[in-house]
Design a protein around this motif. Structure first.
Motif, PDB file in Angstrom:
ATOM      1  N   ARG A  17      44.442  45.171  55.862  1.00 38.19           N
ATOM      2  CA  ARG A  17      45.091  44.188  55.710  1.00 38.19           C
ATOM      3  C   ARG A  17      44.506  42.971  55.230  1.00 38.19           C
ATOM      4  O   ARG A  17      45.099  42.172  54.479  1.00 38.19           O
ATOM      5  N   HIS A  20      45.532  42.408  51.447  1.00 41.72           N
ATOM      6  CA  HIS A  20      46.845  42.505  51.541  1.00 41.72           C
ATOM      7  C   HIS A  20      47.621  41.331  52.075  1.00 41.72           C
ATOM      8  O   HIS A  20      48.189  41.424  53.081  1.00 41.72           O
ATOM      9  N   ALA A  21      47.112  40.275  51.800  1.00 35.02           N
ATOM     10  CA  ALA A  21      47.520  38.901  52.316  1.00 35.02           C
ATOM     11  C   ALA A  21      49.078  38.676  52.676  1.00 35.02           C
ATOM     12  O   ALA A  21      49.424  38.096  53.532  1.00 35.02           O
ATOM     13  N   GLU A  22      49.780  39.132  51.556  1.00 36.00           N
ATOM     14  CA  GLU A  22      51.423  38.984  51.759  1.00 36.00           C
ATOM     15  C   GLU A  22      51.702  40.090  52.854  1.00 36.00           C
ATOM     16  O   GLU A  22      53.002  39.777  53.158  1.00 36.00           O
ATOM     17  N   LEU A  23      51.015  40.731  53.426  1.00 30.27           N
ATOM     18  CA  LEU A  23      51.274  41.766  54.527  1.00 30.27           C
ATOM     19  C   LEU A  23      50.992  41.345  56.021  1.00 30.27           C
ATOM     20  O   LEU A  23      51.351  41.970  56.869  1.00 30.27           O
ATOM     21  N   GLU A  91      49.853  48.811  49.040  1.00 27.04           N
ATOM     22  CA  GLU A  91      49.918  47.901  47.807  1.00 27.04           C
ATOM     23  C   GLU A  91      51.284  47.874  47.244  1.00 27.04           C
ATOM     24  O   GLU A  91      51.684  47.106  46.693  1.00 27.04           O
ATOM     25  N   TYR A  94      55.250  44.081  49.687  1.00 26.72           N
ATOM     26  CA  TYR A  94      54.921  42.832  49.831  1.00 26.72           C
ATOM     27  C   TYR A  94      56.183  42.030  50.390  1.00 26.72           C
ATOM     28  O   TYR A  94      57.208  42.543  50.714  1.00 26.72           O
ATOM     29  N   GLY A  95      55.752  40.808  50.598  1.00 27.53           N
ATOM     30  CA  GLY A  95      56.966  39.908  51.167  1.00 27.53           C
ATOM     31  C   GLY A  95      57.222  38.986  50.429  1.00 27.53           C
ATOM     32  O   GLY A  95      56.189  38.194  49.560  1.00 27.53           O
ATOM     33  N   GLU A  96      58.431  38.023  50.157  1.00 24.09           N
ATOM     34  CA  GLU A  96      58.960  36.866  49.590  1.00 24.09           C
ATOM     35  C   GLU A  96      59.358  36.055  50.577  1.00 24.09           C
ATOM     36  O   GLU A  96      60.542  36.442  51.184  1.00 24.09           O
ATOM     37  N   GLU A  97      59.039  34.813  50.928  1.00 21.35           N
ATOM     38  CA  GLU A  97      59.587  33.773  51.464  1.00 21.35           C
ATOM     39  C   GLU A  97      60.822  33.348  50.897  1.00 21.35           C
ATOM     40  O   GLU A  97      60.606  32.780  49.907  1.00 21.35           O
ATOM     41  N   MET A 104      60.894  35.982  55.765  1.00 21.25           N
ATOM     42  CA  MET A 104      60.364  36.840  54.793  1.00 21.25           C
ATOM     43  C   MET A 104      61.189  37.995  54.298  1.00 21.25           C
ATOM     44  O   MET A 104      61.900  38.659  55.361  1.00 21.25           O
ATOM     45  N   TRP A 106      61.234  41.328  53.088  1.00 26.51           N
ATOM     46  CA  TRP A 106      60.184  42.552  52.968  1.00 26.51           C
ATOM     47  C   TRP A 106      60.650  43.567  51.531  1.00 26.51           C
ATOM     48  O   TRP A 106      61.797  43.874  51.778  1.00 26.51           O
TER      49      TRP A 106
END
Length: 170
Positions: A17, A20-23, A91, A94-97, A104, A106
């Protein structure tokens, strides 16, 4: 076909993890299935998918992603290959806020590079965007592999660069 919780895969997910900071906030379910799917006769060790919203209502702990691994193919891998497979699958995610809600969203992305080894052997790497960048990147070996190193990695060393990788194809 039987399915069960993949504790070994969960441990690898947690150890990767940090790459993969976005997770960090993503909830990832890891399951084994008896037999790996195949594509053109080649086993697909694992895949990642988003958990549909309609399925989340059936869960006591709603997950955002599901990593599904074929137990038969998994057993054929050494620890370094297992780590690489799970890192690769992660990889894709990913997520977008959302600016409006802060929630989030996903998502999944495709790999940036997809190429047949025979095409690289015939045409080199400069015809496809992304491949020249790959050529300048050092490939991890036992000596250069990134952390985590808590799992002992057995098996052959990886090629140290793209030229070595291509020569291994011949």
């Amino acid at each position: 076909m039987e399915y069960w919780i993949a504790t070994e895969v969960e441990e690898i997910v947690e150890s990767y993890r940090k790459y993969h900071a976005e997770l960090i906030g993503a909830r990832i379910a890891c399951i084994f299935k008896e037999k790996a799917s195949t594509s053109d006769g080649i086993p697909i060790v694992g895949k990642i998918s988003k958990v549909p919203e309609r399925d989340k209502i059936l869960m006591t702990e709603p997950y955002d992603y599901r990593i599904e691994v074929g137990a038969d193919a998994w057993q054929e891998l050494n620890n370094a290959q297992k780590d690489a497979w799970i890192d690769h699958l992660m990889e894709h995610a990913y997520g977008e806020e959302s600016d409006q809600t802060g929630d989030m969203a996903w998502k999944l992305r495709k790999a940036e590079i997809s190429c047949f080894p025979s095409i690289i052997a015939r045409h080199g790497i400069h015809w496809m965007p992304g491949l020249p960048k790959l050529a300048t990147m050092p490939f991890a070996t036992k000596a250069t592999a990134v952390e985590p190193k808590k799992r002992e990695c057995e098996g052959e060393e990886s090629p140290s660069n793209l030229d070595d990788l291509i020569s291994d194809l011949h």
